[in-house]
Design an enzyme around this catalytic site. Sequence first.
Site, short mmCIF file in Angstrom:
data_model
loop_
_atom_site.label_atom_id
_atom_site.label_comp_id
_atom_site.label_asym_id
_atom_site.label_seq_id
_atom_site.Cartn_x
_atom_site.Cartn_y
_atom_site.Cartn_z
N HIS A 194 -8.71 9.09 -3.47
CA HIS A 194 -8.41 7.76 -3.98
C HIS A 194 -9.24 7.35 -5.18
O HIS A 194 -8.78 6.62 -6.04
CB HIS A 194 -8.46 6.74 -2.86
N ARG A 245 -0.47 -0.11 -4.41
CA ARG A 245 -1.44 0.11 -3.32
C ARG A 245 -2.30 -1.15 -3.16
O ARG A 245 -3.35 -1.28 -3.75
CB ARG A 245 -2.33 1.30 -3.64
N ARG A 262 2.98 -2.22 -1.05
CA ARG A 262 2.64 -1.61 0.23
C ARG A 262 1.63 -2.53 0.92
O ARG A 262 0.69 -3.00 0.28
CB ARG A 262 2.03 -0.23 0.00
N GLU A 301 4.55 9.92 5.41
CA GLU A 301 3.36 10.65 4.96
C GLU A 301 2.64 11.35 6.11
O GLU A 301 1.54 11.84 5.95
CB GLU A 301 2.41 9.72 4.20
N ASN A 311 0.77 12.98 -0.76
CA ASN A 311 -0.69 13.17 -0.74
C ASN A 311 -1.17 13.33 0.70
O ASN A 311 -1.94 14.23 1.01
CB ASN A 311 -1.41 11.98 -1.38
N ASP A 312 -0.72 12.43 1.55
CA ASP A 312 -1.10 12.54 2.95
C ASP A 312 -0.24 13.54 3.70
O ASP A 312 -0.73 14.23 4.60
CB ASP A 312 -1.01 11.16 3.64
N ARG A 353 -7.68 16.04 1.94
CA ARG A 353 -7.37 15.89 0.52
C ARG A 353 -8.59 15.58 -0.34
O ARG A 353 -8.52 15.63 -1.56
CB ARG A 353 -6.27 14.82 0.32
N CYS A 365 6.56 9.08 -3.70
CA CYS A 365 5.51 8.40 -4.46
C CYS A 365 4.16 9.09 -4.39
O CYS A 365 3.17 8.58 -4.87
CB CYS A 365 5.39 6.94 -4.04
C1 PEP Z 1 0.50 9.38 -0.28
O1 PEP Z 1 -0.13 9.59 0.76
O2 PEP Z 1 1.17 10.27 -0.85
C2 PEP Z 1 0.45 8.07 -0.93
C3 PEP Z 1 1.22 7.80 -1.96
O3 PEP Z 1 -0.44 7.16 -0.44
P1 PEP Z 1 -1.99 7.21 -0.77
O4 PEP Z 1 -2.21 8.22 -1.87
O5 PEP Z 1 -2.41 5.84 -1.17
O6 PEP Z 1 -2.60 7.63 0.53
MG MG Z 2 -1.00 7.95 1.79
#
Ligand code: PEP
Ligand code: MG
Length: 589
Positions: free
Chosen positions: A201, A308, A345, A444, A467-468, A478, A515
């Site tokens: 993040h 976010r 979100r 996710e 990402n998750d 990650r 996303c």
């Molecule tokens: C994700 O997990 O892909 C996502 C877009 O949310 P974040 O990166 O804020 O966890």
């Molecule tokens: Mg996420």
Amino acid sequence: RRQVSTSHRAMVTLAGTGVSGGIAIGRAVCIADAGDDVLRFQLADEEIETEMERFAQAQVSAVAELRKAQAEMGRVVGTDLAGILEAQAMLLEDRSFGGRITARIRGRQVNAEWAVLKECEELGERFAEAESEYLRERGEDLASVGRYLLSALQGVSHHELSEIEGDVVIVARELTPSDALRFARENVVGFALEAGGETSHATIIVRGLNLPAIVGLDGILELLTDRDPMVIDGERGEVVLHPRADTLAAYRGRAVRIEEREAALEETRLVPATTIDGVAVELLANLELLEEVADANRFGADGVGLYRSEFFFIEKSPEIPTEEEHYQLVVQVLESMAPRPVVMRTLDLGGRKLAQALLPGEEENPVLGLRGIRLTQAHPEILRPQLRAFFRAATRGNLGMMVPLVTSIEEIHEFRRLCRGVVAELESEGVEHRADVRLGAMIEVPAAALVADHLAAELDFLSIGTNDLIQYALAVDRNNERVATLYQPTHPAVLRLLQRIVEDVKGKGCELSMCGEMAADTLLTPFLVGLGLHRLSMSSRSIPLVKERVRGLSVAELGTTVEACLTCSTAEAVRNTLLAAHPLPELRA
Ligand code: PEP
Ligand code: MG
């Protein structure tokens, strides 16, 4: 991974992973972190007196805070417990305690926070070993006094980076999202970090603010001291320490060329993201902060696919944003994007995005813990003002709201119940609002991917958060650079999950988008578009590059690429298949 590329006296080139593009030239400020948000800064001689003054002020306000708490406690639970706070206030006012801290600030030339932390740790250890129970108990008082002092210091204004003249490159082991946010708003031009990942993040924040950053620079802190000149090249993942004049000149030239390239990309703002055979792909922006709206417009986003909102909490921490503040934020985003859609979100705090002040207490596995929708269900009082603001702001534009980290349908039912309560409240108060705000969820977690058909039947839209999803599907943190090579978006398991989601959501009248950072990866654009993902949300600066890629594709011909990728047995084979079928254009600068 480190390589020393030149033997000239002090110039050293290191290789890491560039996670946010561009060139930054500045002086290093090295930050050692002690966990818990306390950072160690080395002070210059002339900064010591100011630091002593900061500490003196913090001591006064911490005593005031303690006395206030004492009075409150006396009123509520009686004087016995209030006596404990009295003992703490006395310790805080004790000259020798304060003297030890100021001696440390002066003697070791460190910031007050660090001196407080270390002094409390050392004294605490001594108390813990004491024979007398009385003294051992004083150890607890000490910890509490330390916390009061630290929070007072944070109120007295952080060590000001802006006092350092010129541009600063932050060199640190790792950054929390709140550090990234704080530093990014000072005179910081770039980041060189030992740890962190492409989708962590802190990385997402600096990318959103367009600050060059490199991670995976193992050992860099040992090679530098404060104020050393350095260059970072986020595009190539290169760091140059003590650059020679000719090297600096070369990087300055490159920086100008990168800017020219960006300006040219901006020109594509009004060009549609349509494939050769006429299929329109929507390209939306991922935002974390209000100031990023300008880039969403600059690079021609078709809307905001993911806002976010938790960063608003991190920004306001330790206060919780009020309903009115949320409302103002959403209205500003909606109005600057209108008539395009905006998806807010609900806060995704917890995991690593922990605003300590909001959520005290530790979890052994925070990423598998009280995070996202789980946290807001456990503490609806944190979510309620945000929800009220969303329903009110929805009258001012095209708003959708999305819940993070969903794993089951029951969570959606529970969330809707909460929403109905909020709407009923607004109705009974006669407050202007819109009850039919579109509702969506992030996919996710593999569990959500496997029940995507059920989710689609209940929701207006779904967005794949790769990402998750990659983190949880491949069991790869990650944020952990030690397993960074295992974090593979092209892993066959990931592709299969994506294929299954697309298949299961098709025909359910539910919009599907992506996303996660994968949506911005131009190597993957042919696969994603071919699979049927025609709504991609990403950091604004990636939009022109993905658009250029989309405009070179023909959907009718992508079926073979998708099929070939889905039959590969390794991540590398998928990459090679994509590269062979759709070579990447070279980035020139
Ligand atoms: C994700 O997990 O892909 C996502 C877009 O949310 P974040 O990166 O804020 O966890
Ligand atoms: Mg996420």
